[in-house]
Design an enzyme around this catalytic site. Structure first.
Site, PDB file in Angstrom:
ATOM      1  N   SER A 181      40.620  35.841  38.327  1.00 32.63           N
ATOM      2  CA  SER A 181      40.322  36.998  37.483  1.00 32.63           C
ATOM      3  C   SER A 181      39.883  36.556  36.102  1.00 32.63           C
ATOM      4  O   SER A 181      40.273  35.500  35.618  1.00 32.63           O
ATOM      5  CB  SER A 181      41.555  37.896  37.351  1.00 32.63           C
TER       6      SER A 181
ATOM      7  N   LYS B 126      46.300  39.266  43.646  1.00 31.98           N
ATOM      8  CA  LYS B 126      45.033  39.650  42.991  1.00 31.98           C
ATOM      9  C   LYS B 126      44.716  41.115  43.284  1.00 31.98           C
ATOM     10  O   LYS B 126      44.237  41.849  42.427  1.00 31.98           O
ATOM     11  CB  LYS B 126      43.895  38.738  43.493  1.00 31.98           C
TER      12      LYS B 126
ATOM     13  N   HIS C 126      46.920  43.126  41.105  1.00 32.53           N
ATOM     14  CA  HIS C 126      46.357  42.982  39.753  1.00 32.53           C
ATOM     15  C   HIS C 126      45.217  43.983  39.555  1.00 32.53           C
ATOM     16  O   HIS C 126      45.155  44.696  38.563  1.00 32.53           O
ATOM     17  CB  HIS C 126      45.843  41.551  39.544  1.00 32.53           C
ATOM     18  N   ASN C 127      44.312  44.041  40.537  1.00 35.31           N
ATOM     19  CA  ASN C 127      43.170  44.949  40.412  1.00 35.31           C
ATOM     20  C   ASN C 127      43.617  46.408  40.447  1.00 35.31           C
ATOM     21  O   ASN C 127      43.051  47.256  39.767  1.00 35.31           O
ATOM     22  CB  ASN C 127      42.155  44.685  41.527  1.00 35.31           C
TER      23      ASN C 127
ATOM     24  N   GLU D 126      44.888  47.174  37.138  1.00 30.41           N
ATOM     25  CA  GLU D 126      43.690  47.281  36.283  1.00 30.41           C
ATOM     26  C   GLU D 126      43.104  48.698  36.377  1.00 30.41           C
ATOM     27  O   GLU D 126      42.750  49.302  35.359  1.00 30.41           O
ATOM     28  CB  GLU D 126      42.679  46.240  36.746  1.00 30.41           C
TER      29      GLU D 126
END
Length: 491
Positions: free
Chosen positions: A132, A186, A189-190, A193
Protein backbone atom coordinates in the site's frame (compact mmCIF):
# COMPACT_ATOMS: atom_id res chain seq x y z
CA UNK A 1 23.92 -20.52 -16.45
CA UNK A 2 24.95 -20.22 -12.77
CA UNK A 3 27.54 -17.52 -13.49
CA UNK A 4 24.68 -15.39 -14.83
CA UNK A 5 23.13 -15.25 -11.34
CA UNK A 6 23.82 -11.61 -10.52
CA UNK A 7 20.50 -10.33 -9.10
CA UNK A 8 19.36 -10.45 -5.47
CA UNK A 9 15.74 -9.94 -6.41
CA UNK A 10 13.54 -10.27 -9.47
CA UNK A 11 10.36 -8.37 -10.30
CA UNK A 12 7.83 -9.14 -13.03
CA UNK A 13 5.47 -6.36 -14.15
CA UNK A 14 6.69 -2.96 -15.29
CA UNK A 15 3.63 -0.79 -14.78
CA UNK A 16 4.22 2.29 -12.59
CA UNK A 17 4.08 0.37 -9.28
CA UNK A 18 6.51 -2.28 -10.52
CA UNK A 19 9.01 0.23 -11.90
CA UNK A 20 8.92 2.30 -8.72
CA UNK A 21 9.38 -0.73 -6.48
CA UNK A 22 12.40 -1.88 -8.55
CA UNK A 23 14.00 1.57 -8.22
CA UNK A 24 13.32 1.52 -4.48
CA UNK A 25 14.97 -1.92 -4.08
CA UNK A 26 17.98 -0.79 -6.16
CA UNK A 27 18.33 2.36 -4.04
CA UNK A 28 18.82 0.13 -0.99
CA UNK A 29 21.87 -1.66 -2.35
CA UNK A 30 20.29 -4.70 -4.01
CA UNK A 31 20.69 -5.77 -7.64
CA UNK A 32 17.30 -6.27 -9.30
CA UNK A 33 16.32 -8.16 -12.45
CA UNK A 34 13.31 -6.70 -14.30
CA UNK A 35 11.00 -8.58 -16.65
CA UNK A 36 7.79 -7.76 -18.48
CA UNK A 37 5.80 -9.85 -20.93
CA UNK A 38 6.11 -6.96 -23.42
CA UNK A 39 9.92 -7.00 -23.54
CA UNK A 40 10.16 -3.59 -25.23
CA UNK A 41 9.07 -2.17 -21.85
CA UNK A 42 12.14 -3.78 -20.24
CA UNK A 43 14.48 -2.11 -22.76
CA UNK A 44 12.73 1.25 -22.38
CA UNK A 45 12.96 1.04 -18.57
CA UNK A 46 16.67 0.09 -18.65
CA UNK A 47 17.45 2.94 -21.05
CA UNK A 48 15.61 5.57 -19.00
CA UNK A 49 14.57 5.37 -15.31
CA UNK A 50 16.86 2.41 -14.49
CA UNK A 51 19.93 3.78 -16.26
CA UNK A 52 23.05 3.76 -14.09
CA UNK A 53 21.35 1.80 -11.30
CA UNK A 54 21.95 -1.79 -10.11
CA UNK A 55 19.16 -3.06 -12.38
CA UNK A 56 19.44 -5.69 -15.10
CA UNK A 57 16.80 -6.87 -17.55
CA UNK A 58 15.62 -10.16 -19.01
CA UNK A 59 13.81 -10.94 -22.27
CA UNK A 60 12.43 -14.32 -21.27
CA UNK A 61 11.29 -16.10 -18.10
CA UNK A 62 14.19 -18.54 -18.53
CA UNK A 63 16.76 -15.71 -18.71
CA UNK A 64 15.03 -13.94 -15.80
CA UNK A 65 15.29 -17.01 -13.53
CA UNK A 66 18.89 -17.67 -14.62
CA UNK A 67 19.93 -14.18 -13.50
CA UNK A 68 18.63 -14.66 -9.93
CA UNK A 69 20.79 -15.80 -7.01
CA UNK A 70 19.48 -18.75 -4.97
CA UNK A 71 17.11 -19.07 -3.30
CA UNK A 72 15.46 -17.04 -6.05
CA UNK A 73 13.26 -14.20 -4.80
CA UNK A 74 10.67 -13.39 -7.46
CA UNK A 75 7.98 -10.75 -7.01
CA UNK A 76 4.91 -10.47 -9.26
CA UNK A 77 3.27 -7.07 -9.65
CA UNK A 78 0.69 -8.00 -12.28
CA UNK A 79 -3.08 -7.86 -12.50
CA UNK A 80 -4.80 -10.03 -9.88
CA UNK A 81 -6.52 -13.25 -10.95
CA UNK A 82 -5.54 -15.41 -13.91
CA UNK A 83 -2.37 -13.43 -14.83
CA UNK A 84 -0.84 -14.37 -11.44
CA UNK A 85 -1.56 -18.08 -12.00
CA UNK A 86 -0.26 -17.87 -15.58
CA UNK A 87 3.06 -16.34 -14.46
CA UNK A 88 3.42 -18.90 -11.66
CA UNK A 89 3.03 -21.71 -14.23
CA UNK A 90 5.57 -20.13 -16.58
CA UNK A 91 8.06 -19.70 -13.70
CA UNK A 92 7.79 -23.22 -12.26
CA UNK A 93 9.90 -25.08 -14.90
CA UNK A 94 12.80 -22.68 -14.20
CA UNK A 95 12.65 -22.65 -10.38
CA UNK A 96 14.16 -25.01 -7.82
CA UNK A 97 13.06 -26.27 -4.42
CA UNK A 98 13.25 -23.50 -1.82
CA UNK A 99 12.78 -20.63 -4.30
CA UNK A 100 10.29 -17.93 -3.36
CA UNK A 101 7.42 -16.40 -5.34
CA UNK A 102 5.86 -13.21 -3.93
CA UNK A 103 2.52 -11.89 -5.23
CA UNK A 104 2.40 -8.15 -4.52
CA UNK A 105 -0.85 -7.44 -6.38
CA UNK A 106 -4.33 -6.86 -4.97
CA UNK A 107 -5.20 -10.56 -4.96
CA UNK A 108 -8.22 -11.92 -3.12
CA UNK A 109 -7.03 -13.83 -0.05
CA UNK A 110 -8.68 -17.20 -0.97
CA UNK A 111 -6.48 -17.20 -4.10
CA UNK A 112 -3.40 -16.71 -1.90
CA UNK A 113 -4.55 -19.54 0.39
CA UNK A 114 -4.78 -21.80 -2.66
CA UNK A 115 -1.42 -20.71 -4.11
CA UNK A 116 0.40 -21.21 -0.79
CA UNK A 117 -0.80 -24.84 -0.63
CA UNK A 118 -0.27 -25.53 -4.32
CA UNK A 119 3.30 -24.24 -4.39
CA UNK A 120 4.26 -25.82 -1.05
CA UNK A 121 3.59 -29.22 -2.65
CA UNK A 122 6.11 -28.29 -5.35
CA UNK A 123 8.74 -27.15 -2.83
CA UNK A 124 8.24 -23.47 -3.66
CA UNK A 125 7.65 -20.95 -0.86
CA UNK A 126 4.80 -18.58 -1.69
CA UNK A 127 4.22 -15.16 -0.13
CA UNK A 128 1.08 -13.08 -0.70
CA UNK A 129 1.96 -9.53 0.26
CA UNK A 130 -0.27 -6.51 0.58
CA UNK A 131 1.46 -3.40 -0.83
CA UNK A 132 0.00 0.00 0.00
CA UNK A 133 1.00 3.58 -0.59
CA UNK A 134 0.37 4.08 -4.29
CA UNK A 135 3.07 5.13 -6.73
CA UNK A 136 4.94 7.36 -4.28
CA UNK A 137 4.87 4.69 -1.58
CA UNK A 138 6.28 2.09 -3.97
CA UNK A 139 9.12 4.44 -4.89
CA UNK A 140 10.09 5.83 -1.48
CA UNK A 141 8.62 3.49 1.14
CA UNK A 142 5.40 1.48 0.99
CA UNK A 143 3.59 -0.36 3.75
CA UNK A 144 4.22 -4.07 3.13
CA UNK A 145 2.05 -6.85 4.58
CA UNK A 146 3.61 -10.25 3.77
CA UNK A 147 1.99 -13.57 4.71
CA UNK A 148 2.12 -17.15 3.45
CA UNK A 149 4.88 -19.75 3.74
CA UNK A 150 6.70 -18.62 6.91
CA UNK A 151 10.01 -20.22 5.88
CA UNK A 152 10.25 -17.52 3.19
CA UNK A 153 10.34 -14.63 5.68
CA UNK A 154 14.04 -14.83 6.72
CA UNK A 155 14.99 -14.68 3.02
CA UNK A 156 12.89 -11.66 2.09
CA UNK A 157 13.00 -9.76 5.40
CA UNK A 158 16.18 -7.80 4.52
CA UNK A 159 14.76 -6.44 1.26
CA UNK A 160 11.22 -5.86 2.51
CA UNK A 161 12.19 -4.05 5.70
CA UNK A 162 14.82 -1.97 3.84
CA UNK A 163 12.40 -0.65 1.23
CA UNK A 164 9.36 -0.22 3.53
CA UNK A 165 8.31 3.09 5.02
CA UNK A 166 9.69 3.84 8.49
CA UNK A 167 7.73 5.07 11.50
CA UNK A 168 9.69 6.12 14.59
CA UNK A 169 12.62 4.15 13.18
CA UNK A 170 10.62 0.93 12.76
CA UNK A 171 9.92 -0.56 9.33
CA UNK A 172 6.23 -0.58 8.36
CA UNK A 173 6.61 -4.22 7.43
CA UNK A 174 6.60 -7.39 9.46
CA UNK A 175 5.45 -10.96 8.96
CA UNK A 176 1.63 -11.04 9.13
CA UNK A 177 0.85 -14.76 9.39
CA UNK A 178 -0.09 -17.88 7.45
CA UNK A 179 -1.48 -18.56 3.97
CA UNK A 180 -3.49 -15.66 2.50
CA UNK A 181 -3.34 -13.53 5.66
CA UNK A 182 -1.10 -10.87 4.07
CA UNK A 183 -3.65 -10.21 1.35
CA UNK A 184 -6.46 -10.49 3.91
CA UNK A 185 -4.88 -7.70 5.99
CA UNK A 186 -4.51 -5.59 2.83
CA UNK A 187 -8.19 -6.22 2.06
CA UNK A 188 -9.22 -5.01 5.53
CA UNK A 189 -6.83 -2.05 5.16
CA UNK A 190 -8.65 -1.09 1.96
CA UNK A 191 -12.02 -1.54 3.67
CA UNK A 192 -10.94 0.81 6.47
CA UNK A 193 -9.70 3.19 3.77
CA UNK A 194 -13.23 3.20 2.28
CA UNK A 195 -14.61 4.04 5.74
CA UNK A 196 -12.10 6.82 6.42
CA UNK A 197 -12.77 8.43 3.03
CA UNK A 198 -16.55 8.27 3.50
CA UNK A 199 -16.30 9.83 6.98
CA UNK A 200 -14.18 12.67 5.57
CA UNK A 201 -16.69 13.24 2.75
CA UNK A 202 -19.56 13.40 5.24
CA UNK A 203 -17.64 15.93 7.37
CA UNK A 204 -17.03 18.03 4.23
CA UNK A 205 -20.76 17.86 3.37
CA UNK A 206 -21.74 19.01 6.87
CA UNK A 207 -19.31 21.92 6.77
CA UNK A 208 -20.50 22.91 3.30
CA UNK A 209 -24.27 22.45 3.51
CA UNK A 210 -24.78 22.50 7.27
CA UNK A 211 -22.55 25.44 8.21
CA UNK A 212 -22.47 27.10 4.80
CA UNK A 213 -18.67 27.39 4.72
CA UNK A 214 -16.79 28.13 1.50
CA UNK A 215 -14.45 25.48 0.09
CA UNK A 216 -11.45 27.58 1.19
CA UNK A 217 -12.85 27.78 4.75
CA UNK A 218 -13.39 24.01 4.76
CA UNK A 219 -9.79 23.52 3.57
CA UNK A 220 -8.65 25.68 6.51
CA UNK A 221 -10.60 23.41 8.89
CA UNK A 222 -8.91 20.29 7.48
CA UNK A 223 -5.50 22.01 7.67
CA UNK A 224 -6.09 22.63 11.39
CA UNK A 225 -7.40 19.09 11.97
CA UNK A 226 -4.23 17.72 10.40
CA UNK A 227 -2.22 19.14 13.31
CA UNK A 228 -4.20 17.25 15.98
CA UNK A 229 -5.62 13.78 16.70
CA UNK A 230 -6.77 13.45 13.07
CA UNK A 231 -3.27 13.98 11.63
CA UNK A 232 -3.20 11.52 8.73
CA UNK A 233 -2.46 11.09 5.04
CA UNK A 234 -6.15 11.23 4.01
CA UNK A 235 -6.85 14.44 5.98
CA UNK A 236 -3.69 15.94 4.49
CA UNK A 237 -4.64 15.15 0.88
CA UNK A 238 -8.22 16.35 1.53
CA UNK A 239 -6.77 19.71 2.61
CA UNK A 240 -4.68 19.85 -0.59
CA UNK A 241 -7.62 18.85 -2.82
CA UNK A 242 -9.85 21.53 -1.27
CA UNK A 243 -7.19 24.26 -1.68
CA UNK A 244 -6.63 23.34 -5.35
CA UNK A 245 -8.11 25.86 -7.79
CA UNK A 246 -8.82 25.49 -11.51
CA UNK A 247 -7.62 27.91 -14.20
CA UNK A 248 -10.61 30.17 -13.49
CA UNK A 249 -9.52 30.41 -9.82
CA UNK A 250 -12.48 28.38 -8.52
CA UNK A 251 -12.13 25.12 -6.53
CA UNK A 252 -11.76 22.18 -8.93
CA UNK A 253 -13.40 19.80 -6.43
CA UNK A 254 -16.77 21.52 -6.92
CA UNK A 255 -16.70 20.68 -10.64
CA UNK A 256 -16.14 16.94 -10.16
CA UNK A 257 -19.11 14.62 -10.85
CA UNK A 258 -20.36 13.02 -7.62
CA UNK A 259 -20.26 9.39 -8.85
CA UNK A 260 -17.73 7.33 -6.90
CA UNK A 261 -15.81 4.42 -8.37
CA UNK A 262 -14.53 1.30 -6.60
CA UNK A 263 -12.24 -1.59 -7.43
CA UNK A 264 -13.83 -4.16 -5.13
CA UNK A 265 -11.58 -4.56 -2.08
CA UNK A 266 -13.98 -2.63 0.17
CA UNK A 267 -16.81 -4.82 -1.10
CA UNK A 268 -14.74 -7.96 -0.41
CA UNK A 269 -14.27 -6.77 3.20
CA UNK A 270 -18.01 -6.18 3.66
CA UNK A 271 -18.87 -9.57 2.12
CA UNK A 272 -16.29 -11.35 4.29
CA UNK A 273 -17.70 -9.59 7.39
CA UNK A 274 -21.16 -10.95 6.50
CA UNK A 275 -19.70 -14.42 5.86
CA UNK A 276 -18.06 -14.39 9.31
CA UNK A 277 -21.09 -12.82 11.01
CA UNK A 278 -19.11 -9.79 12.18
CA UNK A 279 -20.80 -6.34 12.51
CA UNK A 280 -18.34 -4.33 10.40
CA UNK A 281 -21.05 -1.78 9.73
CA UNK A 282 -19.00 1.28 8.87
CA UNK A 283 -17.15 -0.31 5.95
CA UNK A 284 -20.47 -1.74 4.72
CA UNK A 285 -22.08 1.71 4.78
CA UNK A 286 -19.06 3.22 2.99
CA UNK A 287 -19.45 0.68 0.17
CA UNK A 288 -23.21 1.33 -0.05
CA UNK A 289 -22.59 5.11 -0.07
CA UNK A 290 -20.48 4.66 -3.21
CA UNK A 291 -23.27 2.56 -4.72
CA UNK A 292 -25.81 5.33 -3.92
CA UNK A 293 -23.53 7.95 -5.47
CA UNK A 294 -23.38 5.84 -8.66
CA UNK A 295 -27.15 6.21 -9.35
CA UNK A 296 -26.70 9.93 -10.04
CA UNK A 297 -29.44 10.30 -12.69
CA UNK A 298 -32.00 8.72 -10.40
CA UNK A 299 -30.92 10.99 -7.52
CA UNK A 300 -31.32 14.04 -9.74
CA UNK A 301 -34.93 12.97 -10.47
CA UNK A 302 -35.56 12.22 -6.79
CA UNK A 303 -34.23 15.65 -5.77
CA UNK A 304 -37.11 17.27 -7.70
CA UNK A 305 -39.93 15.31 -6.05
CA UNK A 306 -38.71 14.31 -2.56
CA UNK A 307 -38.72 17.10 -0.01
CA UNK A 308 -36.83 17.60 3.24
CA UNK A 309 -35.53 20.29 5.59
CA UNK A 310 -33.21 23.11 4.54
CA UNK A 311 -30.13 23.25 6.81
CA UNK A 312 -29.81 26.44 8.83
CA UNK A 313 -27.19 26.90 11.55
CA UNK A 314 -27.46 29.83 13.91
CA UNK A 315 -25.13 28.87 16.77
CA UNK A 316 -21.39 29.05 17.35
CA UNK A 317 -19.81 27.61 14.19
CA UNK A 318 -16.44 26.95 15.81
CA UNK A 319 -18.09 24.96 18.61
CA UNK A 320 -19.79 22.78 16.00
CA UNK A 321 -16.52 22.34 14.08
CA UNK A 322 -14.88 21.18 17.33
CA UNK A 323 -17.74 18.72 17.88
CA UNK A 324 -17.31 17.48 14.31
CA UNK A 325 -13.59 16.87 14.89
CA UNK A 326 -14.44 14.73 17.93
CA UNK A 327 -17.21 12.93 16.01
CA UNK A 328 -14.79 12.12 13.18
CA UNK A 329 -12.20 10.87 15.68
CA UNK A 330 -14.74 8.68 17.53
CA UNK A 331 -16.11 7.25 14.27
CA UNK A 332 -12.57 6.40 13.13
CA UNK A 333 -11.96 4.58 16.43
CA UNK A 334 -15.11 2.53 15.80
CA UNK A 335 -14.04 1.75 12.24
CA UNK A 336 -10.65 0.43 13.35
CA UNK A 337 -12.20 -1.44 16.29
CA UNK A 338 -14.53 -3.16 13.80
CA UNK A 339 -11.63 -3.87 11.42
CA UNK A 340 -9.62 -5.56 14.18
CA UNK A 341 -12.72 -7.50 15.34
CA UNK A 342 -12.91 -8.88 11.80
CA UNK A 343 -9.18 -9.69 11.72
CA UNK A 344 -9.37 -11.50 15.09
CA UNK A 345 -12.37 -13.51 13.97
CA UNK A 346 -10.71 -14.41 10.66
CA UNK A 347 -7.67 -15.70 12.54
CA UNK A 348 -9.94 -18.06 14.50
CA UNK A 349 -12.04 -19.05 11.47
CA UNK A 350 -9.08 -19.74 9.16
CA UNK A 351 -6.67 -21.05 11.81
CA UNK A 352 -4.14 -18.25 11.28
CA UNK A 353 -1.62 -17.10 13.86
CA UNK A 354 -1.62 -13.34 13.30
CA UNK A 355 0.85 -10.72 14.47
CA UNK A 356 -1.64 -8.06 15.72
CA UNK A 357 0.75 -5.41 17.13
CA UNK A 358 2.69 -5.52 13.87
CA UNK A 359 -0.44 -5.10 11.74
CA UNK A 360 -1.09 -1.67 13.26
CA UNK A 361 2.62 -0.87 12.93
CA UNK A 362 2.55 -1.80 9.23
CA UNK A 363 -0.23 0.76 8.71
CA UNK A 364 1.55 3.59 10.55
CA UNK A 365 3.52 4.72 7.53
CA UNK A 366 3.67 4.29 3.77
CA UNK A 367 0.02 3.32 3.29
CA UNK A 368 -3.16 5.26 2.49
CA UNK A 369 -4.66 4.98 6.01
CA UNK A 370 -1.42 6.02 7.74
CA UNK A 371 -2.03 8.31 10.71
CA UNK A 372 -0.68 9.23 14.15
CA UNK A 373 -3.68 7.36 15.50
CA UNK A 374 -2.19 3.99 14.45
CA UNK A 375 0.68 4.49 16.89
CA UNK A 376 -1.93 4.31 19.67
CA UNK A 377 -3.36 1.09 18.20
CA UNK A 378 0.14 -0.43 18.02
CA UNK A 379 0.67 0.49 21.68
CA UNK A 380 -2.71 -0.99 22.66
CA UNK A 381 -1.84 -4.40 21.17
CA UNK A 382 1.75 -4.29 22.44
CA UNK A 383 0.43 -3.64 25.96
CA UNK A 384 -2.05 -6.50 25.59
CA UNK A 385 -1.69 -8.83 22.57
CA UNK A 386 -4.90 -10.62 23.69
CA UNK A 387 -6.94 -7.39 23.84
CA UNK A 388 -10.55 -8.41 23.19
CA UNK A 389 -11.61 -5.12 21.61
CA UNK A 390 -9.85 -1.82 20.93
CA UNK A 391 -12.57 -0.04 22.95
CA UNK A 392 -11.41 -1.96 26.06
CA UNK A 393 -7.97 -0.30 25.90
CA UNK A 394 -7.70 2.60 28.39
CA UNK A 395 -6.52 5.11 25.79
CA UNK A 396 -9.38 4.45 23.35
CA UNK A 397 -11.93 4.01 26.10
CA UNK A 398 -11.15 7.50 27.41
CA UNK A 399 -11.01 8.99 23.91
CA UNK A 400 -14.44 7.65 22.95
CA UNK A 401 -16.01 8.88 26.18
CA UNK A 402 -14.50 12.34 25.69
CA UNK A 403 -15.78 12.50 22.10
CA UNK A 404 -19.28 11.26 22.84
CA UNK A 405 -21.07 14.59 23.44
CA UNK A 406 -19.84 16.14 20.19
CA UNK A 407 -20.47 12.93 18.28
CA UNK A 408 -24.12 12.75 19.38
CA UNK A 409 -24.64 16.44 18.64
CA UNK A 410 -23.30 16.09 15.10
CA UNK A 411 -25.35 12.99 14.25
CA UNK A 412 -28.59 14.46 15.65
CA UNK A 413 -28.06 17.80 13.88
CA UNK A 414 -27.50 16.03 10.55
CA UNK A 415 -30.81 14.19 10.94
CA UNK A 416 -32.63 17.47 11.61
CA UNK A 417 -30.87 19.12 8.66
CA UNK A 418 -31.55 16.24 6.25
CA UNK A 419 -27.85 15.74 5.48
CA UNK A 420 -27.00 12.02 5.18
CA UNK A 421 -24.29 10.72 7.52
CA UNK A 422 -24.38 6.95 6.94
CA UNK A 423 -20.86 6.32 8.26
CA UNK A 424 -21.03 8.65 11.30
CA UNK A 425 -24.51 7.34 12.17
CA UNK A 426 -23.67 3.66 11.88
CA UNK A 427 -20.53 4.16 13.98
CA UNK A 428 -22.63 5.69 16.77
CA UNK A 429 -25.33 3.02 16.43
CA UNK A 430 -22.70 0.29 16.65
CA UNK A 431 -21.20 1.90 19.75
CA UNK A 432 -24.60 2.11 21.42
CA UNK A 433 -25.43 -1.46 20.40
CA UNK A 434 -22.06 -2.80 21.57
CA UNK A 435 -22.42 -1.20 25.01
CA UNK A 436 -26.01 -2.49 25.44
CA UNK A 437 -26.35 -5.51 27.73
CA UNK A 438 -29.84 -6.44 26.48
CA UNK A 439 -30.69 -5.88 22.82
CA UNK A 440 -34.21 -6.42 21.36
CA UNK A 441 -33.07 -9.65 19.66
CA UNK A 442 -35.17 -11.48 22.26
CA UNK A 443 -38.27 -10.30 20.39
CA UNK A 444 -36.67 -11.25 17.09
CA UNK A 445 -36.06 -14.79 18.35
CA UNK A 446 -39.69 -15.01 19.51
CA UNK A 447 -40.87 -13.89 16.05
CA UNK A 448 -38.66 -16.49 14.35
CA UNK A 449 -39.97 -19.21 16.62
CA UNK A 450 -43.59 -18.08 16.03
CA UNK A 451 -43.50 -18.16 12.21
CA UNK A 452 -40.80 -20.79 11.57
CA UNK A 453 -40.40 -22.83 14.77
CA UNK A 454 -36.74 -21.75 14.76
CA UNK A 455 -36.48 -22.09 18.58
CA UNK A 456 -34.95 -19.78 21.16
CA UNK A 457 -32.92 -20.04 24.34
CA UNK A 458 -33.93 -18.78 27.78
CA UNK A 459 -31.94 -16.20 29.78
CA UNK A 460 -30.01 -17.96 32.58
CA UNK A 461 -31.87 -16.01 35.28
CA UNK A 462 -35.22 -17.31 33.99
CA UNK A 463 -34.20 -20.96 33.50
CA UNK A 464 -36.57 -23.53 34.97
CA UNK A 465 -37.73 -27.10 34.51
CA UNK A 466 -40.08 -25.86 31.81
CA UNK A 467 -37.39 -23.72 30.15
CA UNK A 468 -33.98 -25.39 30.77
CA UNK A 469 -30.77 -23.37 30.29
CA UNK A 470 -28.63 -23.82 27.11
CA UNK A 471 -31.47 -25.69 25.41
CA UNK A 472 -33.21 -24.94 22.10
CA UNK A 473 -36.86 -24.32 23.01
CA UNK A 474 -39.95 -24.14 20.80
CA UNK A 475 -43.29 -22.82 22.03
CA UNK A 476 -46.72 -23.29 20.44
CA UNK A 477 -47.47 -19.54 20.49
CA UNK A 478 -51.09 -19.73 19.22
CA UNK A 479 -52.27 -23.10 20.47
CA UNK A 480 -52.88 -24.05 16.83
CA UNK A 481 -49.30 -24.95 15.80
CA UNK A 482 -47.53 -28.23 16.35
CA UNK A 483 -44.60 -29.04 18.57
CA UNK A 484 -42.09 -29.84 15.81
CA UNK A 485 -39.24 -27.31 15.64
CA UNK A 486 -37.01 -26.42 12.71
CA UNK A 487 -33.29 -27.10 12.85
CA UNK A 488 -31.62 -24.38 14.88
CA UNK A 489 -28.70 -22.23 13.93
CA UNK A 490 -27.07 -19.39 15.75
CA UNK A 491 -24.85 -16.99 13.85
Amino acid sequence: MADQAVADFGLIGLAVMGQNLILNVADHGFTVCAYNRTTSKVDRFLANEAKGKSIVGAHSIEEFCAKLKRPRRVMLLVMAGKPVDDFIESLLPHLEEGDIIIDGGNSHFPDSNRRTDYLAKKGIRFVGSGVSGGEEGARYGPSLMPGGHEEAWPYIKDIFQSIAAKSDGEACCDWVGDAGSGHYIKMVHNGIEYGDMQLICEAYDLLKRGLGLSVKEIADVFAKWNTGVLDSFLIEITRDVLYYTDDDNTPLVEKILDKAGQKGTGKWTAINALDLGMPVTLIGEAVFARCLSAIKDERVRASKILGGPTPEYTGDKQAFIDDLEQALYASKIISYAQGFMLIQNAAKEYGWKLNKPSIALMWRGGCIIRSVFLKDITNAYRNNPDLENLLFDDFFNQAIHKAQGGWRNVVSKSALWGIPLPAFSTALSFYDGYRTKDLPANLLQAQRDYFGAHTFRIKPEFASEKYPIDTDIHVNWTGRGGDVSASTYIV
